[in-house]
Design a protein around this motif. Structure first.
Motif, PDB file in Angstrom:
ATOM      1  N   UNK A 185       0.789  -1.243   0.000  1.00  0.00           N
ATOM      2  CA  UNK A 185       0.000   0.000   0.000  1.00  0.00           C
ATOM      3  C   UNK A 185       0.812   1.278   0.000  1.00  0.00           C
ATOM      4  N   UNK A 186       2.049   1.246  -0.512  1.00  0.00           N
ATOM      5  CA  UNK A 186       2.812   2.492  -0.540  1.00  0.00           C
ATOM      6  C   UNK A 186       2.178   3.522  -1.463  1.00  0.00           C
ATOM      7  N   UNK A 187       1.453   3.029  -2.483  1.00  0.00           N
ATOM      8  CA  UNK A 187       0.781   3.982  -3.368  1.00  0.00           C
ATOM      9  C   UNK A 187      -0.231   4.798  -2.563  1.00  0.00           C
ATOM     10  N   UNK A 188      -0.949   4.113  -1.671  1.00  0.00           N
ATOM     11  CA  UNK A 188      -1.956   4.813  -0.876  1.00  0.00           C
ATOM     12  C   UNK A 188      -1.300   5.745   0.143  1.00  0.00           C
ATOM     13  N   UNK A 189      -0.204   5.281   0.776  1.00  0.00           N
ATOM     14  CA  UNK A 189       0.509   6.160   1.724  1.00  0.00           C
ATOM     15  C   UNK A 189       0.983   7.421   1.019  1.00  0.00           C
ATOM     16  N   UNK A 190       1.491   7.217  -0.181  1.00  0.00           N
ATOM     17  CA  UNK A 190       2.033   8.330  -0.944  1.00  0.00           C
ATOM     18  C   UNK A 190       0.941   9.342  -1.273  1.00  0.00           C
ATOM     19  N   UNK A 191      -0.173   8.846  -1.792  1.00  0.00           N
ATOM     20  CA  UNK A 191      -1.286   9.734  -2.139  1.00  0.00           C
ATOM     21  C   UNK A 191      -1.793  10.461  -0.890  1.00  0.00           C
ATOM     22  N   UNK A 192      -1.911   9.728   0.217  1.00  0.00           N
ATOM     23  CA  UNK A 192      -2.369  10.363   1.460  1.00  0.00           C
ATOM     24  C   UNK A 192      -1.433  11.490   1.896  1.00  0.00           C
ATOM     25  N   UNK A 193      -0.132  11.231   1.805  1.00  0.00           N
ATOM     26  CA  UNK A 193       0.837  12.255   2.189  1.00  0.00           C
ATOM     27  C   UNK A 193       0.680  13.495   1.319  1.00  0.00           C
ATOM     28  N   UNK A 194       0.602  13.260   0.002  1.00  0.00           N
ATOM     29  CA  UNK A 194       0.475  14.390  -0.919  1.00  0.00           C
ATOM     30  C   UNK A 194      -0.783  15.193  -0.594  1.00  0.00           C
ATOM     31  N   UNK A 195      -1.882  14.474  -0.383  1.00  0.00           N
ATOM     32  CA  UNK A 195      -3.157  15.129  -0.117  1.00  0.00           C
ATOM     33  C   UNK A 195      -3.102  15.929   1.197  1.00  0.00           C
ATOM     34  N   UNK A 196      -2.690  15.272   2.265  1.00  0.00           N
ATOM     35  CA  UNK A 196      -2.649  15.941   3.570  1.00  0.00           C
ATOM     36  C   UNK A 196      -1.750  17.164   3.544  1.00  0.00           C
ATOM     37  N   UNK A 197      -0.549  16.990   2.995  1.00  0.00           N
ATOM     38  CA  UNK A 197       0.420  18.077   3.034  1.00  0.00           C
ATOM     39  C   UNK A 197      -0.014  19.230   2.136  1.00  0.00           C
ATOM     40  N   UNK A 198      -0.545  18.922   0.923  1.00  0.00           N
ATOM     41  CA  UNK A 198      -0.876  20.045   0.038  1.00  0.00           C
ATOM     42  C   UNK A 198      -2.073  20.836   0.566  1.00  0.00           C
TER      43      UNK A 198
ATOM     44  N   UNK B 110      -9.390  15.259   7.712  1.00  0.00           N
ATOM     45  CA  UNK B 110      -9.735  16.636   8.113  1.00  0.00           C
ATOM     46  C   UNK B 110      -9.288  16.964   9.545  1.00  0.00           C
ATOM     47  N   UNK B 111      -9.451  16.006  10.454  1.00  0.00           N
ATOM     48  CA  UNK B 111      -9.031  16.243  11.842  1.00  0.00           C
ATOM     49  C   UNK B 111      -7.550  16.556  11.927  1.00  0.00           C
TER      50      UNK B 111
ATOM     51  N   UNK C  83      -5.171  20.161  12.960  1.00  0.00           N
ATOM     52  CA  UNK C  83      -4.027  20.257  13.874  1.00  0.00           C
ATOM     53  C   UNK C  83      -2.793  20.788  13.148  1.00  0.00           C
ATOM     54  N   UNK C  84      -2.521  20.222  11.967  1.00  0.00           N
ATOM     55  CA  UNK C  84      -1.341  20.647  11.216  1.00  0.00           C
ATOM     56  C   UNK C  84      -1.383  22.153  10.941  1.00  0.00           C
ATOM     57  N   UNK C  85      -2.553  22.636  10.513  1.00  0.00           N
ATOM     58  CA  UNK C  85      -2.655  24.059  10.170  1.00  0.00           C
ATOM     59  C   UNK C  85      -2.472  24.911  11.426  1.00  0.00           C
ATOM     60  N   UNK C  86      -3.213  24.579  12.478  1.00  0.00           N
ATOM     61  CA  UNK C  86      -3.143  25.376  13.700  1.00  0.00           C
ATOM     62  C   UNK C  86      -1.726  25.394  14.268  1.00  0.00           C
ATOM     63  N   UNK C  87      -1.071  24.219  14.265  1.00  0.00           N
ATOM     64  CA  UNK C  87       0.246  24.132  14.878  1.00  0.00           C
ATOM     65  C   UNK C  87       1.317  24.821  14.031  1.00  0.00           C
ATOM     66  N   UNK C  88       1.061  25.004  12.737  1.00  0.00           N
ATOM     67  CA  UNK C  88       2.057  25.652  11.880  1.00  0.00           C
ATOM     68  C   UNK C  88       1.910  27.169  11.868  1.00  0.00           C
TER      69      UNK C  88
END
Lengths: 311, 293
Positions: free
Chosen positions: A76-89, A172-173, A177-182
């Motif tokens: 499932x690295x494809x899914x991890x990768x897509x999730x990372x891209x989505x969350x971070x962007x 979304x949760x 956190x990522x946005x607030x903490x940054x």
């Protein structure tokens, strides 16, 4: 100008530099070519080049493809990768927008309580993420329950079924956190950046009849690009590599990011002793960073220095 | 009219980020202090216990104190090596030797790899199975070499030293290099005219003029050492022992494995206080008279 060092001292210095260069580069090269070897090859000849390189044939060339297929699809690295891209962007867009909004107002306007707001944001620079981790965990449970009680009856009446809201185990949760903490770091750097922009531009635009909103989006944001890029780079690296919050707030495998996926694969593959897969996973995790670094190397080191010296 | 419009603008721009920040950073930070004064398993109702958790942590210190010691070890030992190497590399590269760009780019790269990937890479380097890079290197030198599990719990802290140096040195080097590039050449020329040698130049000109940045570097190292979590968690497969726990991993285990929320949060509060103290002390002690130039 004579800035070179003379004689023996220079040789020794070079020797140390080259030695350290090997220590930095070799492990990565080793990971790269080992990812093209089967577990059996790794055991038989740990240092040797993969058979896919030394004796390329239809059969040996299969090995690297197999390793990466196992990692990308099977693990499932494809899914991890897509999730990372989505969350971070998504996080990055929100961080830059909200951070720039606050910073612009703090840098350019006078109002009551301005100092207090600025220092509230600044105080966030001293708060370790470990301090807010546990309270956030329970706060998310409470907020999810409250939102469910609030929205559930409404959606039920609308014929959509009783909606259950959970901030746990959801992208979304984590984005919240990522946005607030940054924000503290982002607001801090961008405020000092917006202060350096000339004030006449705003006045000129106002005379032309532009509203404050327009001035912000079509004058200040484009002018703020160098500052925004610095902040974006810094936040990108922090979020792309983030592990602790992901560990606590994402449990389902299909939601996990690259660092989380890599960590869980490493624990599984070690038991199965599937080293080919493990090396391939490591390559998949490291290559995007390497690519970003190759293209943005100059900007990145500069951004990091600016960020660090300001933070 | 104009003023009112501006007020709306300020509110519209400031309130969304401020509310988000207050709700998801400030509020939980305040709550952490509240939690640390209770006994709670996360399900029932919490019992107010005052400073009991803190007394418990500090009196029966068989868990917390070793963890704190590991944090201190992991900031001091790799820290000293990292700073020395970074200063040395920055100084040498600053002299525009041949290949300076290559060294700078390569040395920095490990810093941006995720800590999880770095941990996994070093798990493979240290592995006692046939794959282990280090054991295989040693076997090349000595064919009778017996495989050593370098990253085993009892040795892990020492094994982390090269790893932390490896991943961090480039960052501090770039930081110091930027500071050195800010020092005007005329300073060196003046000192050289006074007959200063290479080492004297470094000690009398470079070092004092970059003292601020060096201070910043030390604060980063200290704070990083206090917060360390990822690499230990991954290298210990999520099960650190008393010989490898740090404050952050202990906090995690207490809360999410033993459901001792009060105790775990009290560790987080202590961690926060230590970060605060470290920052203030470093600024006080290290910030010598600032040299303006």
């Amino acid at each position: 100008m004579q800035r070179m060092l003379g004689g023996a001292g220079s040789g020794l210095k070079y020797a140390i530099l080259v030695l350290y260069l090997l220590a930095v580069v070799f492990p990565m090269v080793w990971v790269l070519y080992t990812s093209a070897k089967s577990t059996q090859e790794i055991y038989q000849n740990p240092f040797g080049l993969p058979a896919a390189v030394t004796a390329p044939s239809a059969k040996t060339l299969e090995t690297p493809i197999e390793n990466f297929e196992k990692a990308w699809v099977g693990s499932h690295f494809s899914s991890y990768f897509v999730n990372s891209v989505k969350l971070v962007s998504i996080s990055l867009v929100l961080i830059l927008l909200l951070g720039a909004m606050a910073a612009y107002v703090l840098a350019r306007f006078e109002f009551r309580g301005k100092g207090l707001v600025y220092y509230l944001f600044l105080s966030g620079l001293l708060i370790p993420m470990q301090l807010i981790l546990i309270p956030l965990f329970f706060q998310f449970s409470d907020m999810g329950e409250a939102l469910t009680r609030l929205l559930g009856p409404i959606t039920e009446r609308l014929g959509l079924g009783y909606l259950t809201v959970s901030l746990h185990d959801s992208h979304p949760g984590l984005i919240l956190i990522y946005v607030a903490a940054s924000l503290p770091f982002t607001v801090f750097v961008l405020t000092s950046f917006f202060r350096t922009l000339p004030g006449e531009l705003r006045e000129a635009a106002m005379i032309d009849g532009a509203s404050e909103y327009r001035i912000f989006f079509s004058v200040m944001m484009p002018l703020g690009k160098p500052g925004l890029v610095t902040v974006a780079i810094f936040n990108f690296l922090g979020l792309w590599n983030e592990y602790l919050f992901g560990l606590v707030f994402l449990n389902s495998d299909h939601l996990k990011t690259l660092p989380l996926g890599l960590a869980s694969i490493s624990m599984q593959a070690q038991y199965k002793s599937d080293f080919g897969l493990l090396f391939a996973g490591l390559v998949i995790a490291m290559v995007p960073t390497l690519l970003v670094y190759m293209f943005l190397q100059e900007r990145l080191t500069k951004g990091i220095t600016v960020g660090a010296l300001k933070g | 009219m104009k003023r009112k419009e501006q007020k709306t603008f300020i509110a519209a721009f400031l309130l969304p980020p401020l509310l988000l920040y207050a709700l998801f950073v400030l509020w939980p930070a305040v709550n952490a202090f509240r939690y640390s004064l209770t006994r709670w398993d996360g399900l029932g109702s919490a019992t107010w216990v005052g400073l009991y958790n803190f007394r418990n942590i500090l009196a029966r210190s068989s868990e917390f104190m070793p963890a704190l010691e590991h944090n201190v070890f992991l900031m001091v030992v790799p820290g000293i090596i990292t700073l020395s190497l970074a200063l040395f590399f920055a100084y040498v590269i600053h002299q525009r030797i041949r290949g300076a760009r290559l060294f700078r780019i390569a040395f920095f790269f490990p810093n941006i790899i995720s800590s999880v990937a770095v941990a996994l890479l070093w798990v493979l380097i240290y592995s006692a199975s046939d794959v282990g890079l280090l054991n295989n290197l040693l076997r090349l030198i000595n064919p009778k070499h017996e495989m050593i599990a370098f990253a085993e719990s009892s040795r892990l802290l020492w094994a982390l030293v090269p790893m932390i140096v490896w991943s961090g040195t480039g960052f501090y080097m770039v930081l110091f290099l930027a500071a050195m590039e800010n020092i005007p050449d005329s300073f060196y020329e003046a000192a050289r005219l006074d007959g200063a040698g290479s080492f004297a130049l470094f000690r009398k000109v470079t070092l004092p003029l970059m003292w601020d940045v060096l201070t910043t570097g030390i604060i980063f190292l200290v704070i990083g050492g206090l917060k360390i979590f990822d690499v230990i968690w991954v290298m210990e497969n999520g099960r650190p022992t008393t010989t490898t726990h740090t404050m952050a991993t202990l906090m995690y285990s207490k809360v999410f494995e033993e459901y001792n929320i009060g105790y775990g949060t009290a560790i987080a509060v202590l961690l926060f206080i230590l970060v605060l103290l470290a920052t203030m002390v470093s600024f006080r002690l290290l910030r010598r008279e600032r040299l303006e130039y």
